[in-house]
Design a protein around this motif. Structure first.
Motif, short mmCIF file in Angstrom:
data_model
loop_
_atom_site.label_atom_id
_atom_site.label_comp_id
_atom_site.label_asym_id
_atom_site.label_seq_id
_atom_site.Cartn_x
_atom_site.Cartn_y
_atom_site.Cartn_z
N LEU A 152 48.30 36.99 31.24
CA LEU A 152 47.25 36.98 32.65
C LEU A 152 48.08 37.73 33.54
O LEU A 152 48.97 37.26 33.57
CB LEU A 152 46.21 36.32 32.54
CG LEU A 152 44.98 36.03 32.64
CD1 LEU A 152 44.31 34.68 32.21
CD2 LEU A 152 43.85 37.36 31.86
N PRO A 153 47.94 38.54 35.00
CA PRO A 153 48.95 39.22 36.04
C PRO A 153 49.23 37.67 36.93
O PRO A 153 48.10 37.22 37.24
CB PRO A 153 47.66 39.74 36.28
CG PRO A 153 46.49 39.83 36.69
CD PRO A 153 46.53 39.16 34.76
N VAL A 154 49.86 37.12 36.97
CA VAL A 154 50.04 35.98 38.37
C VAL A 154 50.69 35.92 39.02
O VAL A 154 51.10 35.52 40.46
CB VAL A 154 51.19 35.07 37.31
CG1 VAL A 154 49.98 34.14 35.72
CG2 VAL A 154 51.91 35.67 36.60
N HIS A 163 44.30 32.41 40.91
CA HIS A 163 43.31 32.11 40.12
C HIS A 163 43.15 32.27 39.03
O HIS A 163 42.93 31.33 37.72
CB HIS A 163 42.87 33.50 40.56
CG HIS A 163 41.34 33.28 39.40
ND1 HIS A 163 39.94 32.67 39.63
CD2 HIS A 163 40.51 34.39 38.86
CE1 HIS A 163 39.33 32.98 38.53
NE2 HIS A 163 39.87 34.10 38.06
N PHE A 164 44.85 32.86 38.32
CA PHE A 164 44.83 33.15 36.96
C PHE A 164 45.66 31.99 36.42
O PHE A 164 45.86 31.87 35.01
CB PHE A 164 45.49 34.47 36.70
CG PHE A 164 44.29 35.53 36.23
CD1 PHE A 164 43.87 36.06 36.13
CD2 PHE A 164 44.81 36.71 38.00
CE1 PHE A 164 42.36 36.74 35.95
CE2 PHE A 164 43.70 37.81 37.52
CZ PHE A 164 42.64 37.72 36.91
N LEU A 165 46.78 31.81 37.04
CA LEU A 165 47.50 30.46 37.14
C LEU A 165 46.60 29.40 36.21
O LEU A 165 46.87 28.41 35.53
CB LEU A 165 48.28 30.34 38.14
CG LEU A 165 49.27 30.71 38.22
CD1 LEU A 165 50.59 30.89 39.57
CD2 LEU A 165 50.91 30.91 36.92
N THR A 166 45.88 28.89 37.00
CA THR A 166 44.55 28.14 36.42
C THR A 166 44.05 27.90 35.43
O THR A 166 43.72 27.02 34.65
CB THR A 166 43.57 28.02 38.48
OG1 THR A 166 44.55 27.46 39.36
CG2 THR A 166 42.75 26.76 37.54
N LEU A 167 43.71 29.32 35.38
CA LEU A 167 42.94 29.79 33.53
C LEU A 167 43.90 29.43 32.87
O LEU A 167 43.64 29.21 31.31
CB LEU A 167 42.87 30.84 34.25
CG LEU A 167 41.84 31.73 32.42
CD1 LEU A 167 39.97 30.78 32.34
CD2 LEU A 167 41.64 32.98 33.18
N LEU A 168 45.29 29.89 33.39
CA LEU A 168 46.37 29.19 32.23
C LEU A 168 46.64 27.98 32.09
O LEU A 168 47.80 27.44 31.32
CB LEU A 168 47.68 30.11 32.19
CG LEU A 168 47.39 31.58 32.37
CD1 LEU A 168 48.51 32.41 32.28
CD2 LEU A 168 47.03 31.71 30.95
N SER A 169 46.25 26.69 32.83
CA SER A 169 46.64 25.32 32.81
C SER A 169 48.29 25.58 33.76
O SER A 169 48.42 24.45 33.18
CB SER A 169 46.58 25.17 31.62
OG SER A 169 45.16 25.30 30.72
#
Length: 207
Positions: A152-154, A163-169
Motif C-alpha cells: 500500500l502507498p504510505v 490510513h494505510f499505515l493503520t491497515l498494515l498495523s
C-alpha cells in the motif's frame, strides 16, 4: 441539414480535444470531480445540438471553462490534503484480514449480491479466500487473496498516509524511523510503498 452536421462535428472535436487536455482515464475510472465535469459538459454540448438558434460559442466557452476548472482542481488536490479528502475519500475496506466489514457495506449502500457480483467479475469465486477487499475511490472493487502480498502507498507526494499505515498495523513513528534508517527525506519522496515490513521509495527526481 449541413449546418446541423457542421455544428455536430465542431462540438464533437471540441469535446474530444477537451477530454484529451484533461489527461484523464476511461469513464469507468473517473473520480467524483471528473464525473461531475463529464456530466456538465454533456449537458452544455447538448443544448446547441438540439436548438440551432443557440450559438456554438455558448457551448464552446463553458466547455473550455469546465476543462480548465477540472485541470485546476486536479492540481490543487495534489497540493492541498483537505481538498483531496473532500473530493477523493479514502478507499473503503470491505474485507479486513478475512472478516467482512458489514458496517462499511451498509455505509456505502452495497448489498451482498452486488459485492459477490463484483468479485465474480474479478474471477474471485470463494469469498472466504480473501484477506482484503476494497471499494476504491472510483467505485471499482479490488480484492487480495490470503497468499497475496498487500502493498500500500504510505507516502504520496511527500505526505504520510496514516490510513494505510493503520491497515498494515504500523504507525507514523514506525515509518519515520524507517525513513531515518534508510536516509530518506519525506519532502523528497514522490511515493513510498510498504507491505508492513519493507518500504520501496520513489523520489521526485526519479519520476
Amino acid at each position: 441539414m449541413f449546418p446541423i452536421l457542421l455544428r455536430t462535428l465542431i462540438l464533437y472535436f471540441t469535446l474530444v480535444l477537451s477530454i484529451r487536455l484533461t489527461g484523464k482515464r476511461q469513464v469507468g475510472e473517473l473520480q467524483l470531480s471528473e464525473l461531475t465535469t463529464a456530466f456538465l459538459i454533456s449537458e452544455v454540448a447538448a443544448a446547441p445540438l438540439s436548438d440551432p438558434d443557440i450559438p456554438l460559442i455558448h457551448a464552446i466557452l463553458p466547455i473550455l471553462a469546465l476543462v480548465c476548472l477540472e485541470i485546476l482542481v486536479s492540481y490543487l488536490i495534489t497540493k492541498l490534503p483537505f481538498l483531496k479528502r473532500l473530493l477523493e475519500p479514502s478507499p473503503t475496506i470491505l474485507i479486513d484480514r478475512g472478516k467482512l466489514n458489514l458496517h462499511a457495506m451498509q455505509k456505502q449502500r452495497l448489498t451482498a449480491d452486488e459485492l459477490l457480483s463484483a468479485l465474480r467479475q474479478k474471477d474471485v469465486a470463494d469469498l472466504s479466500q480473501l484477506e482484503y477487499c476494497f471499494l476504491e475511490q472510483n467505485g471499482q472493487i479490488s480484492a487480495f487473496e490470503k497468499q497475496d502480498a498487500l502493498t500500500l502507498p504510505v507516502v504520496v507526494d511527500g505526505r504520510i498516509y496514516q490510513h494505510f499505515l493503520t491497515l498494515l498495523s504500523r504507525d507514523e513513528a514506525w515509518l519515520r524511523a524507517r525513513l531515518v534508517a534508510d536516509k530518506r527525506r519525506l519532502s523528497e519522496l514522490f511515493l513510498a510503498l510498504s507491505d508492513g515490513n519493507t518500504v520501496k521509495y520513489y523520489e521526485r527526481k526519479q519520476v
